[in-house]
Scaffold this motif. Structure first.
Motif, PDB file in Angstrom:
ATOM      1  N   PRO A  57       0.804  -1.225   0.000  1.00 52.97           N
ATOM      2  CA  PRO A  57       0.000   0.000   0.000  1.00 52.97           C
ATOM      3  C   PRO A  57       0.834   1.270   0.000  1.00 52.97           C
ATOM      4  O   PRO A  57       0.415   2.290  -0.556  1.00 52.97           O
ATOM      5  N   ALA A  58       2.011   1.226   0.617  1.00 57.95           N
ATOM      6  CA  ALA A  58       2.859   2.419   0.674  1.00 57.95           C
ATOM      7  C   ALA A  58       3.348   2.843  -0.703  1.00 57.95           C
ATOM      8  O   ALA A  58       3.717   4.012  -0.903  1.00 57.95           O
ATOM      9  N   ALA A  59       3.338   1.915  -1.646  1.00 55.40           N
ATOM     10  CA  ALA A  59       3.760   2.256  -3.004  1.00 55.40           C
ATOM     11  C   ALA A  59       2.664   2.960  -3.789  1.00 55.40           C
ATOM     12  O   ALA A  59       2.928   3.525  -4.859  1.00 55.40           O
ATOM     13  N   HIS A  60       1.443   2.955  -3.264  1.00 52.71           N
ATOM     14  CA  HIS A  60       0.305   3.505  -3.999  1.00 52.71           C
ATOM     15  C   HIS A  60      -0.419   4.633  -3.273  1.00 52.71           C
ATOM     16  O   HIS A  60      -1.089   5.438  -3.919  1.00 52.71           O
ATOM     17  N   LEU A  61      -0.294   4.676  -1.945  1.00 51.61           N
ATOM     18  CA  LEU A  61      -1.103   5.601  -1.156  1.00 51.61           C
ATOM     19  C   LEU A  61      -0.215   6.462  -0.267  1.00 51.61           C
ATOM     20  O   LEU A  61       0.864   6.027   0.157  1.00 51.61           O
ATOM     21  N   PRO A  62      -0.659   7.676   0.051  1.00 50.75           N
ATOM     22  CA  PRO A  62       0.125   8.532   0.951  1.00 50.75           C
ATOM     23  C   PRO A  62       0.193   7.936   2.353  1.00 50.75           C
ATOM     24  O   PRO A  62      -0.745   7.272   2.820  1.00 50.75           O
ATOM     25  N   GLY A  63       1.296   8.203   3.029  1.00 50.62           N
ATOM     26  CA  GLY A  63       1.520   7.628   4.355  1.00 50.62           C
ATOM     27  C   GLY A  63       0.455   7.983   5.370  1.00 50.62           C
ATOM     28  O   GLY A  63       0.152   7.192   6.266  1.00 50.62           O
ATOM     29  N   ARG A  64      -0.161   9.143   5.249  1.00 49.83           N
ATOM     30  CA  ARG A  64      -1.167   9.555   6.225  1.00 49.83           C
ATOM     31  C   ARG A  64      -2.387   8.652   6.214  1.00 49.83           C
ATOM     32  O   ARG A  64      -3.122   8.558   7.209  1.00 49.83           O
ATOM     33  N   LEU A  65      -2.637   7.968   5.067  1.00 46.30           N
ATOM     34  CA  LEU A  65      -3.805   7.103   4.978  1.00 46.30           C
ATOM     35  C   LEU A  65      -3.584   5.731   5.607  1.00 46.30           C
ATOM     36  O   LEU A  65      -4.542   5.060   5.993  1.00 46.30           O
ATOM     37  N   THR A  69      -6.591   3.060   7.765  1.00 45.57           N
ATOM     38  CA  THR A  69      -7.325   2.225   6.826  1.00 45.57           C
ATOM     39  C   THR A  69      -7.068   0.741   7.043  1.00 45.57           C
ATOM     40  O   THR A  69      -5.948   0.320   7.349  1.00 45.57           O
ATOM     41  N   ASP A  70      -8.108  -0.031   6.859  1.00 49.15           N
ATOM     42  CA  ASP A  70      -8.010  -1.481   6.833  1.00 49.15           C
ATOM     43  C   ASP A  70      -7.399  -1.921   5.505  1.00 49.15           C
ATOM     44  O   ASP A  70      -7.419  -1.192   4.510  1.00 49.15           O
ATOM     45  N   HIS A  71      -6.892  -3.140   5.477  1.00 47.54           N
ATOM     46  CA  HIS A  71      -6.284  -3.686   4.266  1.00 47.54           C
ATOM     47  C   HIS A  71      -7.245  -3.626   3.075  1.00 47.54           C
ATOM     48  O   HIS A  71      -6.859  -3.221   1.967  1.00 47.54           O
ATOM     49  N   MET A  72      -8.512  -4.000   3.280  1.00 42.65           N
ATOM     50  CA  MET A  72      -9.441  -4.019   2.146  1.00 42.65           C
ATOM     51  C   MET A  72      -9.755  -2.603   1.672  1.00 42.65           C
ATOM     52  O   MET A  72     -10.008  -2.384   0.476  1.00 42.65           O
ATOM     53  N   THR A  73      -9.724  -1.618   2.555  1.00 39.19           N
ATOM     54  CA  THR A  73      -9.944  -0.231   2.127  1.00 39.19           C
ATOM     55  C   THR A  73      -8.771   0.264   1.289  1.00 39.19           C
ATOM     56  O   THR A  73      -8.957   0.997   0.315  1.00 39.19           O
ATOM     57  N   ARG A  74      -7.574  -0.142   1.652  1.00 36.14           N
ATOM     58  CA  ARG A  74      -6.414   0.236   0.837  1.00 36.14           C
ATOM     59  C   ARG A  74      -6.533  -0.348  -0.575  1.00 36.14           C
ATOM     60  O   ARG A  74      -6.240   0.335  -1.569  1.00 36.14           O
ATOM     61  N   ALA A  76      -9.312  -1.043  -2.062  1.00 38.58           N
ATOM     62  CA  ALA A  76     -10.392  -0.307  -2.722  1.00 38.58           C
ATOM     63  C   ALA A  76      -9.917   1.055  -3.202  1.00 38.58           C
ATOM     64  O   ALA A  76     -10.282   1.500  -4.305  1.00 38.58           O
ATOM     65  N   LEU A  77      -9.124   1.749  -2.403  1.00 39.16           N
ATOM     66  CA  LEU A  77      -8.625   3.063  -2.801  1.00 39.16           C
ATOM     67  C   LEU A  77      -7.759   2.969  -4.056  1.00 39.16           C
ATOM     68  O   LEU A  77      -7.860   3.805  -4.959  1.00 39.16           O
ATOM     69  N   VAL A  78      -6.907   1.952  -4.100  1.00 44.13           N
ATOM     70  CA  VAL A  78      -6.051   1.788  -5.274  1.00 44.13           C
ATOM     71  C   VAL A  78      -6.883   1.431  -6.494  1.00 44.13           C
ATOM     72  O   VAL A  78      -6.670   1.965  -7.597  1.00 44.13           O
ATOM     73  N   ALA A  79      -7.867   0.537  -6.333  1.00 43.07           N
ATOM     74  CA  ALA A  79      -8.740   0.190  -7.457  1.00 43.07           C
ATOM     75  C   ALA A  79      -9.504   1.413  -7.962  1.00 43.07           C
ATOM     76  O   ALA A  79      -9.690   1.590  -9.170  1.00 43.07           O
ATOM     77  N   ALA A  80      -9.953   2.270  -7.043  1.00 43.50           N
ATOM     78  CA  ALA A  80     -10.655   3.491  -7.448  1.00 43.50           C
ATOM     79  C   ALA A  80      -9.723   4.443  -8.196  1.00 43.50           C
ATOM     80  O   ALA A  80     -10.130   5.076  -9.183  1.00 43.50           O
ATOM     81  N   ASP A  81      -8.489   4.568  -7.720  1.00 43.25           N
ATOM     82  CA  ASP A  81      -7.508   5.390  -8.439  1.00 43.25           C
ATOM     83  C   ASP A  81      -7.379   4.922  -9.883  1.00 43.25           C
ATOM     84  O   ASP A  81      -7.387   5.726 -10.834  1.00 43.25           O
TER      85      ASP A  81
END
Length: 410
Positions: A57-65, A69-74, A76-81
């Motif tokens: 997740p750190a390769a796709h999302l900002p550290g503050r998130l 966030t739960d694993h499945m939310t991470r 989902a966020l990447v899939a939405a991106d």
């Protein structure tokens, strides 16, 4: 009324991160089921799962998130991106209120919730993260996607187990008809942690097989339950007028029909309602059974459930009358994410004119369905149907229609 069309796909699946890699794996029959790695499952009857591999997740999302966030939310966020990037929509360029989010979930952030409950029991309330207040919640994916992209249009979440991946699309289409321009929708789900594992095991439908190749065999005489998994697909559903006006890079297909029904309680002597859901969805799409080119099955992989689904398919379309496939045999059942991933697969099938096979299954001839097995099947696909059933009696069906008949990809 403008049609509702799909203009973006984002996939996080046990056999591929990203729509391209997932599609390659589906056509190659490459699966993502294996021994559970995220926790020690050796003490449980079921020990296999479809886990998303190599996800950082750190390769796709900002550290503050990450702490909130739960694993499945991470996932989902990447899939939405990816779905938004695929669609070519830049949210900041659209007027406020025209782009919204509707997702589905079976339970929310189970893994996050278990971790925080363990802190509570061991160390007291002062050690519980404040993010627990929403990270566990079944609406968290909708909220986090809308915050991340500044989406101020209609928002919502549906909770109907596996059927939710289709119910979210039905609700998204309603939002478009009420004036929204585009909706980020679909589902990414998963509860692969001890707490979630116990919940998944409670209904006795999990496969206890230990061979990843034979543990999940829908429509096979050896069917003995399903393998759970994580992941799914986030899609962009947009009014066709909007897609045309902005010059959308691709239109994968139309959400032409949708319907949902609910099975009667056991012991009432009334038939299951999946057949009625199929018929209603076809009616909604203005489509006759003979015009359907393929069915993507729910594929519960218990003898009783497979018989009921095959019976509904043959009652509507006729015995052996339409190709049927269940690509989820490669990934496991992904709760709400499973049906959304089936829709993504069906849209890619429409685009490329090929149906992935139902891996490693030897069809039970008693089901009287034309199950695609062995290798992918090339077909002239114009209209496909996707089926989903959720625990407790939910049935949902969508009809997808090709909007680019002259542009079949190779």
């Amino acid at each position: 009324m403008s049609a509702a069309v799909f203009t973006g796909i984002g996939v996080t699946a046990p056999n591929g991160l990203g729509a391209g890699r997932y599609w390659e794996a589906a056509l190659a029959g490459r699966g993502g089921i294996g021994p559970v790695r995220r926790f020690d499952a050796s003490g449980y009857p079921a020990t296999l799962a479809g886990e998303v591999p190599g996800f950082d997740p750190a390769a796709h999302l900002p550290g503050r998130l990450l702490p909130q966030t739960d694993h499945m939310t991470r996932l989902a966020l990447v899939a939405a991106d990816w779905a938004l990037a695929d669609s070519g929509i830049r949210p900041g360029e659209l007027p406020d209120g025209e782009l919204g989010v509707v997702t589905a979930s079976s339970a929310g952030g189970f893994e996050f919730g278990q971790r925080e409950l363990q802190k509570l029991w061991r160390h007291g309330g002062d050690h519980v993260s404040a993010y627990q207040s929403f990270a566990w919640f079944y609406a968290v994916n909708t909220g986090q996607i809308s915050i991340r992209h500044g989406l101020k249009g209609p928002g919502g979440v549906v909770v109907t187990d596996q059927a939710g991946g289709l119910d979210a699309l039905g609700e998204a289409r309603r939002r478009l008809r009420r004036g929204a321009r585009a909706i980020v929708t679909g589902a990414v789900d998963g509860a692969l942690c001890p707490w979630g594992w116990v919940a998944l095991s409670a209904d006795g439908r999990l496969s206890t097989g230990t061979d990843p190749d034979t543990a999940y065999l829908p429509f096979d005489r050896r069917a003995a339950g399903h393998v759970p998994g994580e992941g799914g697909a986030i899609l962009v559903l947009e009014s066709e007028t909007s897609a045309r006006d902005r010059g959308a890079p691709v239109v994968y297909g139309e959400l032409a029909g949708y319907a949902a029904t609910f099975d009667p309680p056991p012991g009432r002597g009334r038939p299951p309602a999946l057949r009625r859901a199929i018929e209603n969805a076809l009616r909604d799409a203005g489509t006759e059974p003979g015009e359907v080119d393929a069915v993507f099955a729910d594929a519960a992989a218990t003898p009783e459930a497979d018989r009921a689904e095959a019976g509904a398919i043959t009652a509507v379309f006729g015995p052996h009358a339409v190709p049927v496939t269940a690509p989820k045999a490669l990934t496991g059942r992904l709760a709400a994410g499973g049906a959304a991933l089936d829709v993504a697969t069906a849209l890619l099938s429409l685009r490329h004119g090929v149906l992935p096979a139902t891996a490693r299954v030897i069809p039970d001839p008693g089901h009287r369905i034309d199950l695609v097995t062995g290798s992918p099947r090339t077909a002239d696909l114009r209209t496909v149907v996707v089926l989903a059933r959720g625990a407790g009696g939910f049935n949902s069906v969508v009809v997808l229609r090709d909007r680019r008949p002259e542009e079949k990809a190779c």
